[in-house]
Design an enzyme around this catalytic site. Sequence first.
Site, PDB file in Angstrom:
ATOM      1  CG  HIS A   1      -0.168   2.690   4.358  1.00 29.24           C
ATOM      2  ND1 HIS A   1      -1.096   1.638   4.275  1.00 29.24           N
ATOM      3  CD2 HIS A   1       0.559   2.637   5.411  1.00 29.24           C
ATOM      4  CE1 HIS A   1      -1.016   1.123   5.406  1.00 29.24           C
ATOM      5  NE2 HIS A   1      -0.002   1.595   6.160  1.00 29.24           N
TER       6      HIS A   1
ATOM      7  CB  CYS B   1      -0.854   0.116   1.161  1.00 25.09           C
ATOM      8  SG  CYS B   1      -2.179  -1.217   1.290  1.00 25.09           S
TER       9      CYS B   1
END
Length: 498
Positions: free
Chosen positions: A139, A85
């Site tokens: 993220h 991510c």
Amino acid sequence: MKHSISTVCILALSVVAVLFASPVVAQAEVTTTPNATKNVLVFFVDDLRPELGCYGAESMHSPSIDALASEGLLFEHAYCQQALCAPSRISMMTGQYPDRTGICDLFTPLRKVNKTAMTLPLYFQQRGYVTASFGKVYHHRRDDQTSWSEIPTPPSAKYADPVTLAAIDERVKDAKAQKLDVDQTRLAAKGPPTECFEIDDEGYRDGVVASQAIESLRRNQDKPFFMCVGFAKPHLPFAAPKRYWDLYERDQFQIPSRQRPDGSPDLAFTVWGELRAYHGIPQDGELSDEMTRELMHGYAASVSFADAQVGKVMAELDRLHLRDDTLVVLWGDHGFKLGEYGLWCKHTNFELDAHVPLIISAPGNMSGKRTDALVEIVDLFPTLASMTGGEVPESCDGKSLRPLLQNPDQNFKPYALTQYPRGSTMGYSLRNDRYRYTEWIQAGTKRVVARELYDHRDTKTPESNLASSPEHKDRISRLSQQLDAARRIQNTNVNRKK
């Protein structure tokens, strides 16, 4: 499970600290073209495989994303730069490969190592846009925070069932009472990997995120805006309102082959600790067929839930008559394994993890078309810059996709790159029109410690690693020269010309 930054990343970060000790990114010079698209709306969808109705997966209920594809250009061969991510999203937001950003782990925000990097929100902010972030975009939610005009806090709860929430609260209280460390307390806060609960969409985080984005569209309809809307599903846990589970039958999901490719090195695989952290998942060994089908069902339900939220935001864009002035992008930050090779989640260089969905719908450009061109997510920054009448920053590694939006049948790039670290070893992977070639490079010696070659002409899950096959010797030599992985390790984060 405790994670640490790999040696490769540590080396990268040390170089970045020197490179970016003082501002090196010039202000973006803005030029305006007569018919430049005014607004930008980008959908981030976490862990989304390119298995949607528009990608040929007829069993998947994804009408909203399918409709968006019918209004734009669908990219059949788009690839993320790392199947994780944080680095994937940072790579997209900067238009730079992970070797340039210096970030290849989950725990390092961009601004911790690079306070001056030109990012998409900063770029559009400097051009006078309202910049709005909803849900999971970076993220780390606070990353690049000063570049956003709007960045409301989304709900933090991942479950809606009171029984599940109560059980989690009890485990966390026990962990604190026992004075367990941070990692153990975090594990105690994990719930089951799936949840099917009868509740409105707004009972889960992504439903609230869609509502926040819709409210922002109403507030800013008369201003140029750069809006990012990040949906957490289908990321684990696969928790979604019951009506999305009801779109599927459990027995329609076929158990994939758990056989690993012959001759593949151990470096290529993971122990899928992300899934094992959830309650009810065994700490080692394979999953049962029953659990596999439950997870596949939950993943599909979560995809349909996210798809519905995309539809709500797009419906509001249409209602406000903003569609003709808005460039819309939908992408997945990386792929996801659903039991293939006996593996789960991402964290590899395999095709299943690197291949992502990408759709761009731009007024006045191709509509309802698809392209086989190889493209990378680093190409999005220059695309959004050029298609809104701005200059592409010199810091971008990617190239604008605008030519493909005008003629999707042309060649674009000879290959796409993905990378993933294993401790002090970095795996660099090159995907051309047929093969995926990977070299694992030891950071200290720059030595190739393993190679992989997979033929993807007919399948996403080849049965053999062809790297040791004599008949592919010349091909491997050519691909190795193109990949030049040892040089990438040696010159990590050096600002080189492309």
